[in-house]
Design a protein around this motif. Structure first.
Motif, short mmCIF file in Angstrom:
data_model
loop_
_atom_site.label_atom_id
_atom_site.label_comp_id
_atom_site.label_asym_id
_atom_site.label_seq_id
_atom_site.Cartn_x
_atom_site.Cartn_y
_atom_site.Cartn_z
N SER A 28 0.77 -1.21 -0.04
CA SER A 28 -0.09 0.02 0.06
C SER A 28 0.82 1.44 0.14
N GLY A 29 1.96 1.08 0.50
CA GLY A 29 2.85 2.53 0.82
C GLY A 29 2.34 3.30 1.98
N ILE A 30 1.34 2.56 2.38
CA ILE A 30 0.87 3.42 4.03
C ILE A 30 2.03 3.17 4.98
N PRO A 31 2.46 3.95 5.78
CA PRO A 31 3.61 3.72 6.81
C PRO A 31 2.60 3.05 7.89
N ILE A 32 3.44 1.93 8.66
CA ILE A 32 2.83 1.34 9.78
C ILE A 32 3.53 1.61 11.26
N MET A 33 2.61 2.02 12.04
CA MET A 33 3.28 2.35 13.38
C MET A 33 3.05 1.04 14.40
N LEU A 34 4.15 1.07 15.09
CA LEU A 34 4.03 -0.08 16.19
C LEU A 34 3.43 0.43 17.59
N ASP A 35 2.50 -0.41 18.32
CA ASP A 35 2.08 0.20 19.67
C ASP A 35 2.10 -1.24 20.54
#
Length: 404
Positions: free
Chosen positions: A253-260
């Motif tokens: 997707s090219g959408i960045p991913i954030m970890l929580d």
């Protein structure tokens, strides 16, 4: 110098309204408070145990802290100079000292913040001066603390219109970052994004937080639906530490991913970076084991090319908020800051001075110039509530003992 008193209290207080996301719904606080006293000085700390984040509960965190060997803390206080004492605290492995079958970062945070606040009180130093005293943090800290723009969070307890209707025109113009909590209902997810865009305009950064609610298949369907909607990033789209799926979502997707929930330790950061699974991480001080450990992890994340958001746990009472304000104003490079909604959740202040966010400009103030330590004290209201709760628990224990 040694501790004269070390007290632990569970604090479960009602909130004025609920807060919901895909992983949990909360209408009460759930914090462990630590009060440490030495030579007429007091420090207080807080941890926010969340079983769905670190497997801790209020009960397990409190029990671990009550069993802690206080000689370890006395050795930190025995260091005579200010910078040396903060260094000794930073180097103390509280999670290991607290023991147990699983890591105890919330318990560690409560103890660390109490000692941090106490050391600052003994030496009459600000929290900012404490951070500046550590050479290892010099490259990532500002030269002076600043006010920080904060994000607006739309949770699942009500719709977008209900959340935004009370905002002033100045607030809507000021808010440039919006987090939207989403569920497994993708139609609702897309609709909420469109409604947020309608309110805040095309230039606001809109991010989604699934709290791990999506399956890999649903996550891929979601990013296809979200294409073209200019999503800033997606926070914790799938189950914790599903590195292959997170990487495939980024690539597809090219959408960045954030970890929580997937991130609480250095090993998590290194694993995510090695798998190409993330672009950002959500630093929450309780989840990360304390203020000093959070800064250490920020430094590691920066070295791995991962940006960071500074987040909060819903229902934090005071010390965690003070530590978050200090970190937000001190660290140069946060993608965004979440400030919580103490003024909306608690009708009566829990701290002195009362926790405050500029809701017209959506700004988190920097700590006051000469605010010692974390810059907050328990309010009379909080002290009364804790005393009443402890008395109730004593009576319940006595009844149990009598029945036996």
């Amino acid at each position: 110098m040694k501790l004269d008193s070390f007290r632990v209290a569970a604090a479960e207080l009602p909130m004025a309204r609920p807060f919901s996301h895909a992983g949990a719904k909360r209408q009460t606080t759930a914090s462990v408070l630590v009060f440490a006293e030495a030579s007429g000085h007091t420090g207080w700390g807080e941890g926010a145990p969340r079983s769905y984040v670190t497997a801790e509960t209020v009960e397990s965190a409190q029990a671990a802290i009550e069993a802690l060997d206080l000689d370890l803390l006395d050795r930190v206080l025995a260091v005579p100079d200010f910078a040396g004492a903060i260094t000794a605290l930073r180097e103390l492995d509280l999670e290991a000292a607290l023991g147990g079958p699983v890591p105890m970062p919330a318990a560690a945070a409560a103890v660390e913040l109490a000692l941090f606040d106490l050391i600052c009180s003994i030496h009459r130093k600000t929290g900012f001066e404490a951070l500046q005293s550590q050479e290892s943090f010099a490259s990532i800290l500002r030269s002076e603390a600043v006010a920080s723009p904060v994000s607006f969070v739309v949770d699942l307890s009500s719709g977008v219109a209900a959340k935004t209707s009370a905002l002033s025109p100045e607030a809507i113009a000021s808010i440039r970052h919006v987090k939207v909590k989403v569920s497994a209902d993708l139609d609702d997810c897309v609709q909420r994004v469109l409604q947020v865009r309608e309110v805040f305009g095309p230039d606001a950064t809109v991010v989604l937080d699934a709290n791990g609610a999506w399956t890999p298949e649903l996550a891929h369907a979601a990013v296809r639906r979200l294409a073209g909607l200019s999503i800033g990033w997606i926070e914790e789209p799938v189950g914790p530490r599903d590195w292959p799926t997170m990487r495939s979502l980024r690539e597809a997707s090219g959408i960045p991913i954030m970890l929580d929930e997937s991130f609480a330790s250095r090993s998590d950061l290194e694993a995510a970076a090695a798998h190409g699974a993330a672009d950002l991480v959500n630093i929450r001080i309780s989840k990360c084991g304390g203020l000093l450990r959070s800064l250490s992890l920020l430094r590691v994340a920066h070295g791995l090319g991962l940006r960071a958001q500074l987040g909060v746990h819903v229902g934090e009472i005071g010390p965690l908020w003070g530590a978050m304000r200090l970190l937000a104003g001190s660290y140069a490079g946060l993608a965004t800051v979440e400030a919580g909604k103490h003024d909306q959740w608690f009708p009566e202040p829990l701290t002195e001075p009362a926790i405050a966010v500029d809701r017209d400009r959506y700004l988190l103030p920097a700590p006051a110039d000469r605010s010692i330590g974390l810059g907050l004290r328990p309010s009379a209201n909080l002290r009364r509530t804790l005393e009443s709760s402890q008395e109730t628990h004593r009576e319940e224990r006595e009844k149990v003992g009598t029945s036996r």
